[in-house]
Design an enzyme around this catalytic site. Structure first.
Site, PDB file in Angstrom:
ATOM      1  N   GLU A 166      38.830  32.728  34.919  1.00 17.88           N
ATOM      2  CA  GLU A 166      39.227  33.897  35.716  1.00 17.88           C
ATOM      3  C   GLU A 166      40.111  33.535  36.901  1.00 17.88           C
ATOM      4  O   GLU A 166      41.032  34.285  37.251  1.00 17.88           O
ATOM      5  CB  GLU A 166      37.961  34.607  36.202  1.00 17.88           C
ATOM      6  CG  GLU A 166      38.213  35.908  36.959  1.00 17.88           C
ATOM      7  CD  GLU A 166      36.906  36.572  37.352  1.00 17.88           C
ATOM      8  OE1 GLU A 166      36.829  37.072  38.491  1.00 17.88           O
ATOM      9  OE2 GLU A 166      35.966  36.596  36.527  1.00 17.88           O
ATOM     10  N   ASP A 167      39.876  32.376  37.514  1.00 15.91           N
ATOM     11  CA  ASP A 167      40.516  32.076  38.792  1.00 15.91           C
ATOM     12  C   ASP A 167      41.414  30.847  38.809  1.00 15.91           C
ATOM     13  O   ASP A 167      41.957  30.495  39.853  1.00 15.91           O
ATOM     14  CB  ASP A 167      39.446  31.897  39.879  1.00 15.91           C
ATOM     15  CG  ASP A 167      38.719  33.202  40.191  1.00 15.91           C
ATOM     16  OD1 ASP A 167      39.286  34.273  39.930  1.00 15.91           O
ATOM     17  OD2 ASP A 167      37.583  33.132  40.678  1.00 15.91           O
TER      18      ASP A 167
END
Length: 344
Positions: free
Chosen positions: A215-216
């Site tokens: 996600e990051d």
């Protein structure tokens, strides 16, 4: 998988001295069948059997006297791929050194640890509120010994977990915790510790350590699969938010909806993640008060909606009622007030 349950009662029994004494009596059941009928249990080794490494032997009697069946036979415990495997002698009562045939039972490790923790906690409560001295086991096992029982965990020292810690540290190397100068890796590491303490399998611990990488960071699910396998990748995928271009409300609602039907493994990682987040909020709120909400994209009211929603979504599966879920619920109610469950 088999289901295990540990309960305790206080009963009047004949002691080794021949008099009547109140005892804390354990009952260990598998699939509603009593395993230790007529016997005490080696409570220390039962607690130790929650560990992920090593092999353990739970004697079905703790007296230590020659000729006792517990000296020759007991429950052999081992761990494998997130399972706890028992070898239980049948018949369980034997008076010779010749071993009986062993029946195998298999338990999900997370559920196994939760059941043992819950049972021992209930036993401690019985002792804590007793009006008189209660024997907890034959020949010197005192109430103090029982109250000192602790569930011993391991899991943060395996080569795969160490690899995941290094992998996550490199992926998040330039990132900080929101609104602070704290390296971001402190968060994935804390998730791994929480999941290890909850008795989760190695794959679940690794997924917790890697849960934010897709996600990051630049890491992909294909990278996770190649390095840690399909199961870890599936859990990480289930914990990752959709398109970052969506609004905060849309992304959070998507998470709440997806969690309702997610696997128990995903529930554990999501709960550990949110528990660490809200625990950090609580500590920061003690220091700076409501200014803590300025660090987030939405304020206290929206955060309250989200965290109470998480309690509802996570209550849909097997996580509900576990020590991890109860700790998360207490944290949510500490900062956002009493939780009321949806009836729908």
């Amino acid at each position: 998988m088999n289901e295990i349950k540990l309960t305790f009662t206080i009963e009047d029994l004949e002691s080794s001295a021949g008099d009547t004494t109140k005892f804390l009596v354990p009952t260990l059941m598998v699939d509603d069948k009593v395993i230790n009928e007529g016997f005490a249990l080696d409570m220390r080794e039962l607690a130790n059997s929650c560990r992920a490494d090593g092999e353990f032997f739970i004697l079905t009697c703790g007296c230590g006297e020659p000729g006792c069946a517990g000296i020759f036979e007991g429950i052999a415990v081992s761990h494998q791929d997130g399972e706890v495997i028992w070898g239980v002698p049948y018949p369980i009562k034997s008076t010779t050194s010749e071993k009986s045939e062993y029946i195998e039972y298999r338990f999900d490790r997370c559920s196994y640890v939760d059941a043992i923790v819950k049972g021992i906690d209930e036993g401690k409560n019985l002792l804590r509120y007793a009006d008189e001295y209660i024997e907890t086991g034959p020949h010197g096992y005192s109430p103090y010994d029982f109250m000192a029982l602790d569930i011993k965990q391991s899991g943060l020292c395996s080569p795969r977990v160490n690899k995941a810690l290094e992998y996550s540290a490199k992926a998040h190397i330039a990132q900080k915790r929101k609104g602070t100068d704290i390296p971001y890796i402190s968060h994935p590491y804390a998730i791994g510790m929480i999941l290890s303490n909850a008795g989760c399998s190695e794959d679940v611990i690794i997924a917790g350590i890697l849960h934010d990488t897709v996600e990051d960071t630049e890491v992909t699910l294909e990278d996770i699969t190649a390095n840690f396998g399909d199961k870890v990748a599936a859990i990480v995928a289930g914990c990752s938010e959709p398109d970052k271009d969506l609004s905060w409300e849309e992304r959070k609602q998507h998470t709440l909806d997806e969690l309702k039907n997610a696997s128990l493994e995903i529930h554990y990682v999501a709960c550990a993640d949110k528990l660490h987040n809200i625990s950090t909020m609580i500590e920061e709120h003690k220091s700076i008060g409501d200014a803590v909400w300025q660090r987030f994209k939405r304020g206290k009211e929206q955060q309250s909606w989200y965290f109470h929603g998480l309690l509802n979504s996570l209550s849909e599966g097997g996580l509900y009622g576990t020590p991890l879920y109860r700790e998360f619920k207490r944290a949510v109610e500490t900062i956002f007030g009493r939780h009321e469950y949806n009836n729908s």
